[in-house]
Motif scaffolding. Structure first.
Motif, short mmCIF file in Angstrom:
data_model
loop_
_atom_site.label_atom_id
_atom_site.label_comp_id
_atom_site.label_asym_id
_atom_site.label_seq_id
_atom_site.Cartn_x
_atom_site.Cartn_y
_atom_site.Cartn_z
N TYR A 50 0.85 -1.18 0.00
CA TYR A 50 0.00 0.00 0.00
C TYR A 50 0.89 1.24 0.00
CZ TYR A 50 -3.60 3.34 1.27
OH TYR A 50 -4.46 4.42 1.28
N ASP A 51 0.66 2.12 -0.96
CA ASP A 51 1.38 3.39 -1.07
C ASP A 51 0.54 4.44 -0.34
OD1 ASP A 51 2.62 5.76 -1.79
OD2 ASP A 51 2.22 5.54 -3.94
N GLU A 52 1.03 4.91 0.80
CA GLU A 52 0.27 5.85 1.62
C GLU A 52 0.11 7.21 0.96
OE1 GLU A 52 2.41 5.59 5.36
OE2 GLU A 52 0.91 4.17 6.10
N GLU B 158 -2.25 6.59 -1.95
CA GLU B 158 -3.44 5.92 -1.42
C GLU B 158 -3.91 4.82 -2.37
OE1 GLU B 158 -6.21 9.09 -0.66
OE2 GLU B 158 -5.24 9.56 1.25
N ALA B 159 -2.96 3.93 -2.75
CA ALA B 159 -3.26 2.88 -3.71
C ALA B 159 -2.54 1.59 -3.34
CB ALA B 159 -2.84 3.32 -5.11
N ASP C 259 7.14 5.37 2.42
CA ASP C 259 5.69 5.60 2.36
C ASP C 259 4.91 4.34 2.00
OD1 ASP C 259 6.10 8.33 2.89
OD2 ASP C 259 6.41 8.75 0.77
N PRO D 4 -0.76 -3.70 3.01
CA PRO D 4 -2.13 -3.18 3.13
C PRO D 4 -2.88 -3.83 4.29
CG PRO D 4 -2.00 -4.72 1.31
CD PRO D 4 -0.60 -4.55 1.84
N GLU E 72 -8.14 -2.50 3.03
CA GLU E 72 -7.53 -1.91 1.83
C GLU E 72 -7.37 -2.95 0.73
OE1 GLU E 72 -4.94 1.50 4.18
OE2 GLU E 72 -4.05 -0.47 3.80
#
Length: 72
Positions: free
Chosen positions: A13-15, A18-19, A47, A51, A55
């Motif tokens: 999860y890329d904070e 948001e993906a 970052d 997930p 998510e």
């Protein structure tokens, strides 16, 4: 990400973005690709994390909905 370099294909999860994406390698940052394919993006390892269950479910549901709209 605190537990070292992820394995190829690992879901992350890329904070910032948001993906949720699959890890596909490391360049100047982590190269992530959306579940089911699509345009890859670079994410700063600081970052990125694994997930949460919610998510991951949301990302898989989005993929299933997209695939259900494709012609057969």
């Amino acid at each position: 990400m605190t537990s070292g370099r992820p394995e190829a294909g690992e879901t992350l999860y890329d904070e910032v973005g948001e993906a949720v994406g699959e890890f596909h390698g490391e360049r100047s940052a982590y190269l992530l690709r959306p579940l089911g394919g699509g345009k890859a993006w670079l994410a700063d390892p600081a970052d990125v994390r694994r997930p949460t269950r919610d998510e991951l479910i949301r990302a898989r549901l989005t993929l299933a909905n997209r695939e259900s709209r494709m012609p057969r």
